[in-house]
Structure formats: structure tokens, C-alpha cells
Enzyme design. Structure first.
Site, short mmCIF file in Angstrom:
data_model
loop_
_atom_site.label_atom_id
_atom_site.label_comp_id
_atom_site.label_asym_id
_atom_site.label_seq_id
_atom_site.Cartn_x
_atom_site.Cartn_y
_atom_site.Cartn_z
N HIS A 150 0.85 -1.19 0.00
CA HIS A 150 0.00 0.00 0.00
C HIS A 150 0.89 1.24 0.00
CE1 HIS A 150 -3.80 -2.03 0.48
NE2 HIS A 150 -3.37 -2.69 1.55
N CYS A 198 -0.55 2.54 -4.30
CA CYS A 198 -1.37 3.72 -4.60
C CYS A 198 -0.60 4.99 -4.26
CB CYS A 198 -2.67 3.67 -3.80
SG CYS A 198 -3.81 2.38 -4.34
#
Length: 323
Positions: A150, A198
Site C-alpha cells: 500500500h 497507490c
């Protein structure tokens, strides 16, 4: 002031300077006295060269258009895959094992020596990066890192982070140990970083494009010395544009991260072609396929339904790469 005074003043100015800035701190009284208080620095300058510039050795001509690729294996390819997180606000990434395997196979096909790491903590990750930077890379042509996790962006200063199992680190920690002055064995050699994470929550719905149809369907015995910047020879490719998310999918033959799927597929495919194309042309195709072939299908009530994604490259490479 006379024209003679103007000419004398102009002649006294340095030929090069920082655009829009003052002269370097090395010329200031404050910095000079600080250096005088630290005689140990004089020894460091004598050892490393002017103002501490280190020396590294290379086989490549300064203006060569290609990086040399003469070794088997090419070098190390570190693959860091994160699937579980101590922070319960972060969703698990069940695609991590699949993505790690296709990345491993792709770099193995390109004659790298892949090493896979799962769910390292922050400290374990930083220790591994530091340890690898201290290895003997003199027999390597290149170096690569694939990092999957992430990501997060601080809106206050746009600083980017990626998550280890228990904590986040600034994204730059992935490459900071491998710059030319910290890892002399990789100086002048390409260092490649591929990041699946992301980079923000922005939405990209894309733009419809309609195609308009018109008409009918050496070698040398001399020694050359040259200087390169410490951040040269580096390429960082993110899965998405700054500020935007990166997606996973189980459609169209994809079983994990969209970016890693197209990256691994193209690297592995081109490893079996002869002659192999340049890495820049391969990565251009990766970007094109992610951008054109993929669109999210999450459900019309989701803001990311029918969303687009495009990889983003930052490069200071000085030459073409042909594996």
C-alpha cells in the site's frame, strides 16, 4: 560605473552558477570556519578527492549510448511483496504471492538473480536494503527492486510513503542506499525500481479518443575519467500517476496487480525475442497497455468505476538498456 569596471566585474564572476540562487555555501565565511573546526574533513577530502567526491570505476565510455551487459547473472532483483499488515485500516493484499511469482519469473528470464521477501517489517526492510547496498556489486551489470504494498501521500507536503508490515517508510528509502556515492559497486550502472502502490485518491475517468481515418485504408587502451551526478543511472516506475490509485483485477487474464501483470508479461515475453528491444521501448509498451487495455469494473455506485490508470516513470538513465 565605467565600462572597464563592468568588464572586470563580469570577468570575476564564475562561469557556472545555480540558476536563480546565490553562490554555494562552500564560499561563505560561516562554512569556512565550520570546516576549520573539523580538521578530520581535510583527511576525508584528501582520500575522496575535491570536496569529498568519491571515486568509482567503470568499463563504459562516458558518452556511450548503451549500458554494458556482459555478466550472468545481470545482478540482483529484490522483490518485496506485502500481503498482511498490522494496521487494521489497511486491507490485506491476497494478490501478493501471485505478483511476486510473476515478477520473479520475469527477472529470471532476463538473467537477473531474483530474491523474494514477504511481509517484512519496517526495520527488517531497511536492514535488508542497507545490507544489499554493502554487497560486492562489481560483477553486476544492473540492479532492480520490485516493491508491492500500500502507498500513502501526505497532502501537506506531498511526501510519499509505502507500507511495510508494521509501519510506513518514505518511498525514497527504497533507492537512497544505492546512489553512486553510497554504493560504489553500482555507480554508473542502471538501477531500476518498480513500485506497485497507490499514490493518492484522485479519480481518472479518461477521455474518449476517436481515430480519424484519412484517405485509403570499442574498445580502447586509454583511460578516460569523467564525473556523473550521484543520482544518475536510476529509473523509478510507479504503477500510477502521482495522486492516483493503482488497481488490482481478476479480469482479462489478470490475477493481481494490473501494473505488475503487464510489466512481468512484457519483460518475460521480450526476454525470449532476439534481438531484445531496449528497456525503454518495453516500458513504453507496458504503460500503453495499462492505459489503453485496462479500465475498472467495480460497480456504478463506486467512484472508481470505469477508472483509468497510467504508470509514471522518473528516469535519470544516461544510456539505453538492452538486456
Amino acid at each position: 560605473m565605467s565600462s572597464g569596471d563592468d568588464a572586470a566585474r563580469a570577468e570575476a564572476q564564475p562561469n557556472d552558477g545555480r540558476d536563480g540562487g546565490n553562490q554555494g555555501l562552500a564560499d561563505t565565511t560561516e562554512n569556512t570556519s565550520a570546516e576549520a573546526e573539523e580538521p578530520a574533513k581535510a583527511e576525508e577530502v584528501a582520500k575522496n578527492g575535491f570536496r569529498g567526491r568519491p571515486t568509482a570505476y567503470t568499463e563504459v565510455d562516458g558518452l556511450s549510448e548503451r549500458y554494458p551487459m556482459n555478466h550472468r547473472p545481470r545482478g540482483s532483483a529484490l522483490i518485496f511483496a506485502h500481503s498482511k499488515f498490522d494496521n487494521k485500516s489497511l486491507n490485506p493484499r491476497p494478490c501478493a504471492a501471485h505478483d511476486a511469482e510473476i515478477a520473479r519469473a520475469a527477472f529470471k528470464a532476463l538473467d537477473f538473480k531474483p530474491e523474494v521477501f514477504f511481509d517484512l517489517t519496517r526495520n527488517e526492510l531497511l536492514r535488508e536494503l542497507q545490507a544489499v547496498s554493502k554487497r560486492d556489486h562489481s560483477g553486476s551489470d544492473a540492479f532492480a527492486i520490485v516493491f508491492m504494498s500500500h502507498g500513502e501521500v501526505k497532502t501537506r507536503n506531498n511526501m510519499e510513503f509505502v507500507w511495510a508490515k508494521d509501519d510506513k517508510i518514505p518511498t525514497k528509502e527504497l533507492w537512497i542506499n544505492f546512489t553512486a556515492e553510497r554504493c560504489a559497486g553500482l555507480a554508473g550502472k542502471p538501477k531500476l525500481y518498480f513500485i506497485q502502490a497507490c499514490r493518492g485518491p484522485d479519480v481518472d475517468k479518461g477521455v474518449n479518443m476517436s481515430r480519424a481515418v484519412r484517405g485509403m485504408a570499442v574498445q580502447t587502451d586509454s583511460i578516460e575519467e569523467y564525473v556523473i551526478p550521484i543520482h544518475a543511472d536510476q529509473l523509478v516506475m510507479w504503477a500510477s500517476y502521482p495522486g492516483f490509485p493503482a488497481f488490482t483485477s481478476k479480469r482479462k487474464g489478470i490475477q493481481g496487480s494490473v501494473f505488475i501483470h503487464y510489466l512481468a508479461e512484457n519483460l518475460k515475453d521480450y526476454a525470449n525475442t532476439s534481438p531484445r528491444p531496449s528497456l525503454s521501448s518495453i516500458l513504453l509498451k507496458v504503460s500503453r497497455e495499462v492505459a489503453v487495455l485496462y479500465e475498472t469494473d467495480i460497480g456504478s455506485d463506486n467512484q472508481y468505476h470505469e477508472n483509468k490508470q497510467v504508470p509514471y516513470i522518473h528516469s535519470t538513465l544516461l544510456r539505453e538498456i538492452y538486456f
